[in-house]
Design a protein around this motif. Sequence first.
Motif, short mmCIF file in Angstrom:
data_model
loop_
_atom_site.label_atom_id
_atom_site.label_comp_id
_atom_site.label_asym_id
_atom_site.label_seq_id
_atom_site.Cartn_x
_atom_site.Cartn_y
_atom_site.Cartn_z
N UNK A 107 19.31 -12.61 8.64
CA UNK A 107 18.67 -11.56 7.90
C UNK A 107 17.40 -11.06 8.39
N UNK A 108 16.42 -11.17 8.82
CA UNK A 108 15.35 -10.59 9.87
C UNK A 108 14.10 -9.91 8.62
N UNK A 109 13.68 -10.23 8.00
CA UNK A 109 12.61 -9.91 7.00
C UNK A 109 11.30 -10.47 6.93
N UNK A 110 11.08 -9.03 7.67
CA UNK A 110 9.51 -9.68 8.05
C UNK A 110 8.38 -10.35 7.85
N UNK A 111 7.77 -10.94 7.98
CA UNK A 111 7.07 -12.54 7.47
C UNK A 111 5.46 -11.96 7.64
N UNK A 112 5.16 -11.74 9.21
CA UNK A 112 3.43 -11.37 8.95
C UNK A 112 2.99 -10.25 7.79
N UNK A 113 4.20 -8.95 7.40
CA UNK A 113 3.07 -8.53 5.97
C UNK A 113 3.67 -9.13 4.71
N UNK A 151 11.20 -2.13 14.73
CA UNK A 151 12.36 -2.69 15.60
C UNK A 151 13.81 -1.39 14.92
N UNK A 152 15.03 -1.61 15.96
CA UNK A 152 15.93 -0.93 15.99
C UNK A 152 16.01 -0.56 14.68
N UNK A 153 17.27 0.74 14.05
CA UNK A 153 17.68 1.05 12.87
C UNK A 153 18.56 0.08 12.37
N UNK A 154 19.08 -0.90 13.33
CA UNK A 154 20.57 -1.59 12.94
C UNK A 154 20.12 -2.38 11.71
N UNK A 155 20.43 -2.54 10.54
CA UNK A 155 19.96 -3.88 9.60
C UNK A 155 18.57 -3.45 9.03
N UNK A 156 18.03 -2.35 8.84
CA UNK A 156 16.80 -2.51 8.58
C UNK A 156 17.47 -2.09 7.10
N UNK A 157 18.03 -1.84 6.35
CA UNK A 157 18.04 -2.07 4.90
C UNK A 157 18.30 -3.71 4.30
N UNK A 204 14.95 -4.87 5.31
CA UNK A 204 13.49 -4.62 3.43
C UNK A 204 14.52 -5.33 2.66
N UNK A 205 15.38 -5.59 2.46
CA UNK A 205 15.95 -6.03 0.73
C UNK A 205 15.11 -7.18 0.33
N UNK A 206 15.97 -8.07 1.89
CA UNK A 206 14.99 -9.06 2.14
C UNK A 206 14.13 -9.70 1.98
N UNK A 207 13.46 -8.89 2.73
CA UNK A 207 11.79 -8.50 2.57
C UNK A 207 11.09 -8.25 1.22
N UNK A 208 12.05 -7.71 0.37
CA UNK A 208 11.38 -6.71 -0.95
C UNK A 208 11.81 -8.14 -2.13
N UNK A 209 12.67 -8.57 -2.04
CA UNK A 209 13.16 -10.01 -2.75
C UNK A 209 12.10 -11.29 -3.23
N UNK A 210 11.80 -11.41 -1.28
CA UNK A 210 10.85 -12.59 -0.61
C UNK A 210 9.36 -12.45 -1.60
#
Length: 387
Positions: free
Chosen positions: A173-179, A217-223, A226-232
């Motif tokens: 899971x690649x949660x966006x770290x920069x934002x 980034x490509x749409x594969x795994x988007x959901x 971003x879900x992991x990012x919101x949780x973090x």
Amino acid sequence: MNDSSWGAPPQAGYWGASDQGPVQGAAPAGPAYDAHYAQQTRPMPIVPDVPEHGGDQDDGQGAARLSGPLFRDEPFRDDTYRGENPSAQPYAAVPQNPEPMPDAPQPAQPQPQPQKKTAGRDLGAAIGVGVGLGAVIVASLFVVKAVFVGVVAVAVVVGLWELTKRLEERKGIKAPLVPLAIGGAAMVVAGYVRGAEGAWVAMALTALAVLVWRMTEPPEGYLKDVTAGLFAAFYVPFLATFVAMMLMADDGAWRVLVFLVLTVVSDTGAYAVGWRFGKTKLAPRISPGKTREGLLGAVAFAMVAGALCMQFVIDDGAWWQGLLLGLAVAVSATLGDLGESMIKRDLGIKDMGTLLPGHGGIMDRLDSLLPTAPVVWLLFVIFVGSG
């Protein structure tokens, strides 16, 4: 040795019978041979009858004991096996796995040594790191409040890095770290400057930044990303914002100190009582090391510390308020610890990081602090107000 020594043809009863018939009371003596060759050959060793199931018992009739090898892969001490007459067979059939003698002494079985209870970590390193972190926090807290806010923001960024790194390593899971890092630091500062309103606005903008950033980034795994990012974003910086909001009060430094002391005392009480008296598992599927006795220890230690702190440290505080505060801290800190353990068990890891010797990572120290912060902030507002 003459080649004719083993060349005589065997007579009837190859394994011990002579031309006169079997000899009573003696074991078979190998292939029969004529008297003509008696002076030219060596006598075969006397071999006892081999029991059907192996063994080494004496037959009581004067037969000699077995003089050949006990295992088939041992070399026979005879010219037959050395190759002087390859066509000859070994002189006795011996079972591969003979049974031990009945009177053979059995080796003593080593007694298992009792295992000592251990903390599972380097206790000396853990204490040293804890004292060092405490000194930095207290110094920044009572010298310049803004410096303490900076310390909280740095801890949030490092915690986000550990969490997103483990999510990528273990789950892909690649949660966006920069934002997350930028928004998380801004969230803590906004909570200190603008209070709850500023914290909520910063949280909303951080969530929006996570959604937009992942679109590059490509749409594969988007959901899932971003879900992991919101949780973090909620789990680490938003909960930490309540520590900055505590600091806004006139006695904010003392409130934060009480919050930290009660959380540490709760963890210490749980460890001390659970290590010494713990028998009943609290949540064995989540954290096998935690016990109900340890939870009772956490509650008792935190309630006593809370009563003392509210009575002597917080302005307009009362001891009975401290009892309730200590109880709430013990429960929330335990739940936070179990929540972090649930995440790590799902990821299949022991620690979130290795930055702090004896402790693990930053997230391994924030696990009980993060969910306790909003609980303490709310109870302080109820008991003594927000000013």
